[in-house]
Motif scaffolding. Sequence first.
Motif, PDB file in Angstrom:
ATOM      1  N   ASN A  89       0.843  -1.199   0.000  1.00  0.00           N
ATOM      2  CA  ASN A  89       0.000   0.000   0.000  1.00  0.00           C
ATOM      3  C   ASN A  89       0.874   1.243   0.000  1.00  0.00           C
ATOM      4  O   ASN A  89       1.809   1.337   0.789  1.00  0.00           O
ATOM      5  CB  ASN A  89      -0.903   0.028   1.234  1.00  0.00           C
ATOM      6  N   GLY A  90       0.562   2.170  -0.870  1.00  0.00           N
ATOM      7  CA  GLY A  90       1.254   3.449  -0.914  1.00  0.00           C
ATOM      8  C   GLY A  90       2.504   3.473  -1.765  1.00  0.00           C
ATOM      9  O   GLY A  90       3.045   4.543  -2.041  1.00  0.00           O
ATOM     10  N   PHE A  91       2.997   2.307  -2.221  1.00  0.00           N
ATOM     11  CA  PHE A  91       4.245   2.298  -2.992  1.00  0.00           C
ATOM     12  C   PHE A  91       4.108   3.095  -4.289  1.00  0.00           C
ATOM     13  O   PHE A  91       4.957   3.925  -4.606  1.00  0.00           O
ATOM     14  CB  PHE A  91       4.709   0.864  -3.283  1.00  0.00           C
ATOM     15  N   MET A  92       3.058   2.821  -5.054  1.00  0.00           N
ATOM     16  CA  MET A  92       2.892   3.522  -6.334  1.00  0.00           C
ATOM     17  C   MET A  92       2.625   5.006  -6.113  1.00  0.00           C
ATOM     18  O   MET A  92       3.094   5.840  -6.886  1.00  0.00           O
ATOM     19  CB  MET A  92       1.783   2.887  -7.171  1.00  0.00           C
ATOM     20  N   GLN A  93       1.917   5.367  -5.047  1.00  0.00           N
ATOM     21  CA  GLN A  93       1.675   6.784  -4.755  1.00  0.00           C
ATOM     22  C   GLN A  93       3.001   7.486  -4.453  1.00  0.00           C
ATOM     23  O   GLN A  93       3.219   8.614  -4.898  1.00  0.00           O
ATOM     24  CB  GLN A  93       0.707   6.942  -3.576  1.00  0.00           C
ATOM     25  N   LEU A  94       3.889   6.830  -3.697  1.00  0.00           N
ATOM     26  CA  LEU A  94       5.200   7.411  -3.401  1.00  0.00           C
ATOM     27  C   LEU A  94       6.011   7.563  -4.678  1.00  0.00           C
ATOM     28  O   LEU A  94       6.555   8.635  -4.956  1.00  0.00           O
ATOM     29  CB  LEU A  94       5.945   6.538  -2.386  1.00  0.00           C
TER      30      LEU A  94
END
Length: 190
Positions: free
Chosen positions: A105-110
């Motif tokens: 979760n959150g990897f692609m957003q980062l």
Amino acid sequence: MRKAQGPYVLFVAMLPPAVRAALVAAIPQDEYEALGMHLFPSWNWHQTLSGYRYASSPEVISMLREAGSRIVATAITIILRRLVSGRNDDRGNYHRRVEPLGVPNGFMQLFNAINAAIDEPFRSKSLKTPHITISYRAPSAFAPRVISPVAWNIEELLLVEGGGDPYHYKVLDRWALRPIAPNPQLELGF
């Protein structure tokens, strides 16, 4: 200015010493010993967070520092769970990497927040996958192996320059990521 041989600059997250030690302990001893001199030194283990490696120059470093100051992103947790291998080059070398199951979760957003902060035409069209490379020159391949899970909170973004002999990463700048939001279910004990 992209995909430089070195020295080059890029955005990364570096494993803190305690996480590195836990990861070394989680890698099967036979695999760790078999890699021997082919092992990438653990102080260099990192998660790449920019799509490219950029040829190092004062102008590029300045541009990436400005980009780093514009990044607004939340910290993430990666749970490293398996050791995998794959072909690295045509000379019979294989790479070894440790990775999570799936994309955290959150990897692609980062990754997208970092890429969006970088000026055109330096933005990447390629995606990064969550993994830690531990060897680029392993002599053989093997089937994926499950390891004891190692949790890593990525709370800081680093701009580094790679190069030198021995090869290492020099930290040029760093930025804290926003804290991970608490999980109410965990706090309630569910």
